[in-house]
Design an enzyme around this catalytic site. Structure first.
Site, PDB file in Angstrom:
ATOM      1  N   LYS B  71       0.782  -1.098  -0.056  1.00  0.00           N
ATOM      2  CA  LYS B  71      -0.047  -0.065  -0.149  1.00  0.00           C
ATOM      3  C   LYS B  71       0.933   1.331  -0.009  1.00  0.00           C
ATOM      4  CE  LYS B  71      -3.880   1.720   2.654  1.00  0.00           C
ATOM      5  NZ  LYS B  71      -4.761   1.560   3.996  1.00  0.00           N
ATOM      6  N   SER B 146      -9.767   1.703   2.979  1.00  0.00           N
ATOM      7  CA  SER B 146      -8.670   2.466   2.118  1.00  0.00           C
ATOM      8  C   SER B 146      -7.791   1.685   1.541  1.00  0.00           C
ATOM      9  CB  SER B 146      -7.901   3.499   3.189  1.00  0.00           C
ATOM     10  OG  SER B 146      -7.198   2.986   4.025  1.00  0.00           O
ATOM     11  N   SER B 170      -9.776  -0.753   7.165  1.00  0.00           N
ATOM     12  CA  SER B 170      -9.303  -0.595   5.902  1.00  0.00           C
ATOM     13  C   SER B 170      -8.547  -1.684   5.043  1.00  0.00           C
ATOM     14  CB  SER B 170      -8.162   0.634   5.996  1.00  0.00           C
ATOM     15  OG  SER B 170      -8.776   1.899   5.913  1.00  0.00           O
TER      16      SER B 170
END
Lengths: 482, 481
Positions: B71, B146, B170
């Site tokens: 990420k 997210s 997330s």
């Protein structure tokens, strides 16, 4: 008509701790490096980095707390103080807000009314910010540069109770505080390098009134003298405001050293809201009894204790003990001399006199003095043995101080051995008596001071090398037998 | 099925038997990226060149030659790390996050940095400054967030597995939306050093994988005490793969009824209840319990997380790195304009909200109060774990939604009620596929365990995965040949 006012002062002192590395990373704390040399992703606050507490900082904060008679709190925590400034990389300073590491201490200061205790509200740990360098003057600069070397240098903030009643007491408090911090070695307290900084809160109230008056906070005082002067100015300013029927406004004022006055910086309404909250990156700090005891065991003798011991152990006057314990290196030097020469008062006289004078003249730190303590002791022994006179000793002392040479060697090289040969001295004495008949007459008439003059003349003849005790005796004998 | 559709352990097995080579594996993933990335848009930065360079050396370790995605809020030395924000569009970190070092030491190959909601604030990956990521199961839908880029990349075969970060769900919510396994470890299990903080008291890095076994493999690599992170926990290092056992017998499972009441899509309720039946058939004992403070969880979360975020976002001031506005007459304007131009709307909203709750006049009423409720929630969960091994709930109240359809912030915040209690209480939780809706969108089930019960939830998830037998269903993307 002027009323009587009582002054109320509280001081906030920031002291940089003398640790080798910064509070939350491994960067060096050394002063004077190239800009941004002592930085890393952590103290630059790069995204994703995390603080790790330097245990040495906690050691030093505990030590300061113990030396200032504080309670060391078993639980304390770190909070973020949020504000924007280019020298603050994370845009928050890690500090301790509601649970500081130390609380409830005191410092004793000497005042005209005797010893007075000034309370210490708290001591907390925090990180220092960086430094801005403006290209040109601050209001006309087209660019500013930031040096983050200082960012993350550990600080303790020592907050006094509002127990200080005069600007002079404020100065005495600072002097005493600095002395203690230097003694225990947690800070070098160098105001020029910014390792000691002081803000002051001051208010006045009519004598007898219980409630505090409205306070102002004073900043930007770069010496103890400046603190005292700023407070003196501010007290007078507040009095004037009140006497003219006005009200003191709660505000922050900055001291202008060249204008000799305080200038309003910002009002209470403009004061920043720092939005303190617990720093999620640092768990609460637990300090157990063993930790405190370990620090206590390493705590050196403090100035007041040392002063009392000097009076007790060396039978020195209070004054001497005070001067000699002013700094730890000086006290150590004195004790090293006394270890070799037992007449402590004689050692004290030399140190308080010529030693400190030369130190000042040569602008030296005690650590830089070439003369070994043992050499001072040996010089005093040479005096006792009559090898050199006290007058010659002054010359020898100065030479030792400047070169670090042995006293014996100096005496030999410069031919400074005292003349203690009675026949040689008699010869000179007779010459002096012959040359100064009126002084001789005065001596005969009981004017004791005249004998001093004659001794001086003998000294002059011998370039100070004559044994003064013997000269005195011979002079008296000769004059009496005239 | 291509190599890029295989799980880590399948790839490992074939690599170890030398049936395939590291080059073939990497080629397969890079070809897939070439073929579908235009549609999925899982990545902010693809590091194909660096990956090819890396496999020229002999790779060793438990993830040798396995292509993974990370990420883009996890710091990678020399590779730009943007948090999907204009603010960090060109920011190239000089250091690696601890987890990145660990992946490198384990021999993994980084394929790229995945898209996210800007600074991990959101649940759809729509608030990225660069682009929206699409759900590989249906490109009209969001992949969740997210960590939507990480989940989409794994679902689309653009990475064998990925690291996500989970502050309020997330990892788990996008895993649920994309039919994957997402693990949020116990707070302190994985080092946060190098994770660009959203809310440090809750942030935790974890794996998004094709199956539970892969999650255990990845957790083995990334977990462990890190002296650089004062909140990381010093305890005996576990081999999480030891928990890959099919055994639910005697397992006591709590089902908080408030969770079921919150479910808006009946298909999810059906699917999760069916899973419970199957677990009971395997000897697990499921009982309804109550979590009376759950209704405050989202409010508490948004007060605490945004409070922290307002402080964490403050470093983006244009002074040292990242975006700086050109329009400024003085320092204050530089700060203001940089932040006005550099942050997106949702980030600004949370900064303002957080600044408000930390302000002198509201701190007691909001922040302190929320901390108290957080403590109550921790107590409530602890009490349940005194009598139960696990708490199992749906991961989300509905399946993935269509891009552009959730526009009200409050609507989106409320959805987080399912996942935020885990972050508020610091406990571990895993989401795994539980079934599919009539629209062929994945449904996730969430297993929570007590603090440091990461092994326990892995065992339960592994067992459930086996009995649900969803197989290796993969999204059918129209692949440009």
């Amino acid at each position: 008509m002027s009323r009587e006012y009582e002054i109320v002062i509280g001081l906030e002192v920031h002291a940089q701790l003398a640790t080798e590395s910064k509070i939350f990373c491994n960067c060096s704390t050394q002063f004077g490096a190239e800009p941004n040399q002592h930085t890393c992703p952590i103290c630059l606050g790069l995204p994703g980095t995390l603080p790790v507490l330097n245990k040495k900082v906690v050691d030093y904060a505990i030590m300061a707390g113990l030396a200032l008679n504080c309670t060391i709190n078993g639980y304390s925590k770190f909070d973020r103080k949020n504000y924007f400034y280019p020298d603050l990389p994370k845009a928050y300073q890690i500090s301790q807000n509601d649970f500081p590491i130390c609380s409830d201490g005191f410092i004793e200061i000497d005042t005209e009314e005797g010893v007075k205790r000034i309370g210490i509200n708290r001591i907390h740990m925090e990180e220092d910010a960086g430094k801005l360098v403006h290209e040109g003057s601050i209001d006309q600069a087209t660019a500013s540069l930031v040096d983050y070397n200082r960012t993350g240098i550990p600080l303790i903030e020592i907050v006094s109770e509002p127990d200080i009643r005069t600007p002079a007491e404020a100065r005495a408090y600072l002097t005493q505080l600095k002395q203690i911090l230097e003694y225990i070695g947690v800070s070098d307290c160098n105001m020029e390098e910014g390792s000691l900084r002081c803000d002051a809160n001051v208010s006045i109230r009519p004598l007898g009134q219980k409630e505090f008056g409205t306070k102002t906070e004073l900043k930007n005082m770069n010496s103890f003298r400046a603190v005292e002067r700023a407070l003196e100015y501010e007290v007078e300013r507040q009095k004037k405001v009140l006497e003219e029927g006005g009200e003191v406004i709660q505000e922050t004022r900055t001291w202008d050293d060249s204008l000799n006055k305080t200038i309003s910086m910002r009002s209470k309404e403009e004061a920043a809201d720092y939005r303190y909250f617990p720093d999620p990156d640092l768990p609460p700090l637990q300090v157990d009894k063993e930790w405190v005891e370990r620090i206590l065991a390493s705590l050196p003798e403090l100035p007041r204790e040392k002063q009392e011991r000097f009076v007790r152990e060396y039978a020195l006057p209070e004054y001497d003990a005070g001067v000699l314990t002013d700094s730890r290196p000086l006290a150590d030097y004195f004790e090293a001399c006394v270890a070799e020469y037992s007449d402590a008062k004689a050692v004290s006289n030399w140190i308080m006199g010529d030693f400190l004078r030369l130190l000042r003249e040569e602008n030296l730190e005690i650590e830089e003095v070439k003369m070994a303590p043992a050499n001072l002791a040996r010089m005093l022994q040479l005096m006792d043995k009559g090898v050199i006179s006290s007058k010659i000793a002054k010359t020898v002392f100065e030479e030792m101080f400047k070169t670090g040479k042995d006293p014996e060697k100096i005496v030999e090289e410069k031919g400074l051995v005292q003349i203690s040969d009675a026949s040689q001295l008699e010869e000179i004495v007779l010459k002096v008596i012959e040359a100064n008949p009126s002084a001789v007459e005065d001596v005969k008439n009981g004017k004791d001071r005249a004998i001093g003059f004659l001794v001086g003349q003998v000294m002059k003849e011998t370039r100070g090398k004559a044994n003064p005790g013997m000269v005195n005796q011979i002079l008296k004998d000769k004059i009496n037998s005239l | 099925m291509d190599l890029c559709d295989l799980s880590i352990h399948e790839l490992k097995a074939q690599l170890e038997k030398e049936e395939i080579t590291v080059e073939e594996v990497l080629d397969s993933f890079l070809q897939r990226i070439d073929a579908v990335e235009d549609k999925v848009k899982a990545y902010v930065t693809v590091t194909g060149t660096e990956a090819r360079e890396r496999i020229r050396a002999e790779l060793e370790g438990s993830l040798a030659g396995i292509p993974l995605a990370v990420k883009d809020n996890i710091s990678t030395e020399g590779i730009r790390t943007t948090c999907s924000s204009k603010m960090l569009e060109n920011y190239i970190p000089p250091y690696n996050a601890t987890v990145v070092d660990k992946l490198n030491e384990a021999g993994a190959v980084l394929l790229g940095k995945t898209n996210l909601d800007e600074f991990a604030m959101g649940g759809s990956s729509e608030s990225s400054y660069f682009h929206e990521t699409r759900n590989p199961w249906n490109l009209e839908y969001v992949p969740g967030g997210s960590s939507g880029g990480s989940a989409a990349a794994v679902a689309a075969g653009e990475a064998a597995a990925a690291l996500g970060t989970d502050t309020g769900g997330s990892i788990r919510q996008p895993a649920a939306f994309c039919g994957l396994v997402g693990l949020k470890p116990t707070y302190g299990t994985v080092s946060r050093y190098g994770l660009m903080a959203y809310a440090g008291s809750m942030d935790q890095i974890g794996p998004i994988t094709r199956d539970v076994e892969d999650a255990a493999l990845l957790l083995n690599v990334i977990s462990g005490y890190d002296p650089k992170d004062s909140t990381s926990v010093k305890r005996e290092e576990l081999d999480y793969t030891a928990f890959l056992q099919e055994d639910l017998a005697g397992m006591k499972v709590a089902l908080p009824r408030e969770y079921l009441d919150l479910v808006s899509n009946p298909e999810i309720k059906e699917s999760v209840l069916a899973a419970f039946k199957k677990m009971e058939a395997e000897g697990a004992k499921v009982e309804e319990v109550s979590l009376p403070h759950l209704k405050y969880a989202a409010a508490v979360y948004y007060i605490l997380a945004t409070g922290e975020a307002s402080s964490n976002m403050a470093c983006y001031d244009g002074v040292r790195y990242g975006f700086r506005s050109k329009e400024a007459a003085n320092v204050a304007e530089m700060f203001g304009n940089t932040r006005s131009e550099g942050f997106g709307e949702e980030v600004k909203r949370r900064i303002l909200f957080g600044t408000y709750v930390l302000s002198a006049n509201s701190y007691e009423a909001y922040y302190v109060k929320a901390q108290k409720v957080r403590t109550l929630l921790i107590k409530e969960f602890e009490d349940i774990f005194k009598n139960y091994d696990l708490i199992i709930t749906p991961t989300t109240g509905d399946t993935a939604f269509k891009v552009g359809t959730v526009t009200e912030p409050l609507e989106s915040y409320k959805m987080d009620t399912f996942t935020v209690p885990v972050n508020l209480t610091g406990i571990p939780a895993i989401s795994l596929p539980c079934g599919f809706s009539s629209k062929n969108l994945p449904i996730g089930i969430q297993i929570m365990g007590p603090q440091f019960g990461d092994g326990k939830i892995i065992q339960a998830a592994y067992s459930l995965e086996k009995i649900l037998k969803l197989g290796n269903k993969r999204p059918e993307l129209e692949v440009a040949q």
